[in-house]
Design a protein around this motif. Structure first.
Motif, PDB file in Angstrom:
ATOM      1  N   ARG A  30      35.389  33.511  -1.698  1.00  0.00           N
ATOM      2  CA  ARG A  30      36.633  34.245  -1.942  1.00  0.00           C
ATOM      3  C   ARG A  30      36.903  34.466  -3.433  1.00  0.00           C
ATOM      4  O   ARG A  30      37.328  35.556  -3.831  1.00  0.00           O
ATOM      5  N   ARG A  44      42.598  40.720  -2.348  1.00  0.00           N
ATOM      6  CA  ARG A  44      43.247  39.640  -1.588  1.00  0.00           C
ATOM      7  C   ARG A  44      43.817  40.134  -0.262  1.00  0.00           C
ATOM      8  O   ARG A  44      43.709  39.464   0.754  1.00  0.00           O
ATOM      9  N   LEU A  47      41.080  40.572   2.198  1.00  0.00           N
ATOM     10  CA  LEU A  47      40.551  39.257   2.577  1.00  0.00           C
ATOM     11  C   LEU A  47      41.514  38.517   3.495  1.00  0.00           C
ATOM     12  O   LEU A  47      41.092  37.869   4.459  1.00  0.00           O
ATOM     13  N   ASP A  48      42.819  38.624   3.205  1.00  0.00           N
ATOM     14  CA  ASP A  48      43.809  38.004   4.082  1.00  0.00           C
ATOM     15  C   ASP A  48      43.759  38.616   5.477  1.00  0.00           C
ATOM     16  O   ASP A  48      43.836  37.918   6.482  1.00  0.00           O
ATOM     17  N   TRP A  49      43.606  39.946   5.523  1.00  0.00           N
ATOM     18  CA  TRP A  49      43.493  40.619   6.810  1.00  0.00           C
ATOM     19  C   TRP A  49      42.253  40.126   7.560  1.00  0.00           C
ATOM     20  O   TRP A  49      42.312  39.850   8.764  1.00  0.00           O
ATOM     21  N   ASP A  51      40.730  37.270   7.211  1.00  0.00           N
ATOM     22  CA  ASP A  51      40.968  35.888   7.644  1.00  0.00           C
ATOM     23  C   ASP A  51      41.776  35.847   8.935  1.00  0.00           C
ATOM     24  O   ASP A  51      41.450  35.102   9.864  1.00  0.00           O
ATOM     25  N   ARG A  52      42.822  36.663   8.999  1.00  0.00           N
ATOM     26  CA  ARG A  52      43.636  36.722  10.228  1.00  0.00           C
ATOM     27  C   ARG A  52      42.812  37.240  11.399  1.00  0.00           C
ATOM     28  O   ARG A  52      42.924  36.746  12.521  1.00  0.00           O
ATOM     29  N   PHE A  54      39.552  36.917  11.796  1.00  0.00           N
ATOM     30  CA  PHE A  54      38.648  35.833  12.206  1.00  0.00           C
ATOM     31  C   PHE A  54      39.402  34.745  12.962  1.00  0.00           C
ATOM     32  O   PHE A  54      38.892  34.201  13.937  1.00  0.00           O
ATOM     33  N   LEU A  55      40.608  34.409  12.497  1.00  0.00           N
ATOM     34  CA  LEU A  55      41.394  33.385  13.197  1.00  0.00           C
ATOM     35  C   LEU A  55      41.733  33.814  14.621  1.00  0.00           C
ATOM     36  O   LEU A  55      41.709  33.005  15.541  1.00  0.00           O
ATOM     37  N   PRO A  78      33.406  39.079   4.638  1.00  0.00           N
ATOM     38  CA  PRO A  78      34.278  38.014   5.148  1.00  0.00           C
ATOM     39  C   PRO A  78      33.551  37.034   6.081  1.00  0.00           C
ATOM     40  O   PRO A  78      33.895  35.857   6.122  1.00  0.00           O
ATOM     41  N   ILE A  81      32.028  34.607   3.788  1.00  0.00           N
ATOM     42  CA  ILE A  81      33.065  33.739   3.224  1.00  0.00           C
ATOM     43  C   ILE A  81      33.489  32.694   4.253  1.00  0.00           C
ATOM     44  O   ILE A  81      33.699  31.527   3.928  1.00  0.00           O
ATOM     45  N   ALA A  82      33.589  33.117   5.528  1.00  0.00           N
ATOM     46  CA  ALA A  82      33.967  32.195   6.606  1.00  0.00           C
ATOM     47  C   ALA A  82      32.810  31.263   6.993  1.00  0.00           C
ATOM     48  O   ALA A  82      32.984  30.384   7.829  1.00  0.00           O
TER      49      ALA A  82
END
Length: 152
Positions: A30, A44, A47-49, A51-52, A54-55, A78, A81-82
């Motif tokens: 990241r 950012r 990347l936040d999108w 992350d959400r 992937f979650l 991403p 990164i994950a």
């Protein structure tokens, strides 16, 4: 050439090309994207999108993203990164890319069969297509940079 083999070769090529972005994400993480991501229109917020995404969807995020236009291009970073397991990454990338490659190969085959008849029509719209593409790219880049400036 057989259509199935062309689609398979395209999906393998997608895997090989995506591996570069995956490794950059895996090893740079990241911080690297936050520092240099603006050059590929990723920051950012994106990347936040991711992350959400992937979650919510887990590792299936790669398969789902490979089936979606535009998003399919950026999901490898991403995923790296994950630290998604490489084997799953390649399987999902292949399975999600194959339908796209098949569809594009089929479209190319059908257009190629009628190229002589279609060619004369394509050239009538060269200028219009060029202007629309240039305007779209300028609009996308400009709005992306403006949104980034507002958030920073």
């Amino acid at each position: 050439m057989k259509l199935l083999w062309v689609a398979t070769a395209g999906a393998i090529g997608c895997n090989l090309g995506s591996l570069v972005a995956y490794e950059i994400g895996c090893y740079g993480g990241r911080p690297l994207v936050e520092k240099y991501g603006r050059w590929i229109l990723m920051g950012r917020r994106e990347l936040d999108w991711a992350d959400r995404f992937f979650l919510r969807w887990g590792y299936l995020a790669v398969l789902i993203a490979r089936l979606l236009p535009v998003i399919r291009t950026f999901i490898a970073l991403p995923a790296g990164i994950a630290r998604m397991p490489r084997g799953r990454f390649h399987i999902y990338t292949f399975l999600g890319s194959w339908p796209w490659c098949f569809g594009l190969a089929w479209l190319g085959m059908k257009l190629g069969e009628n190229w002589r008849e279609l060619g004369k029509y394509f050239h009538e719209f060269d200028l219009v297509i060029g202007v629309v593409l240039a305007a779209g790219i300028i609009w996308f880049v400009r709005s992306h940079w403006q949104n980034r400036m507002r958030t920073e």
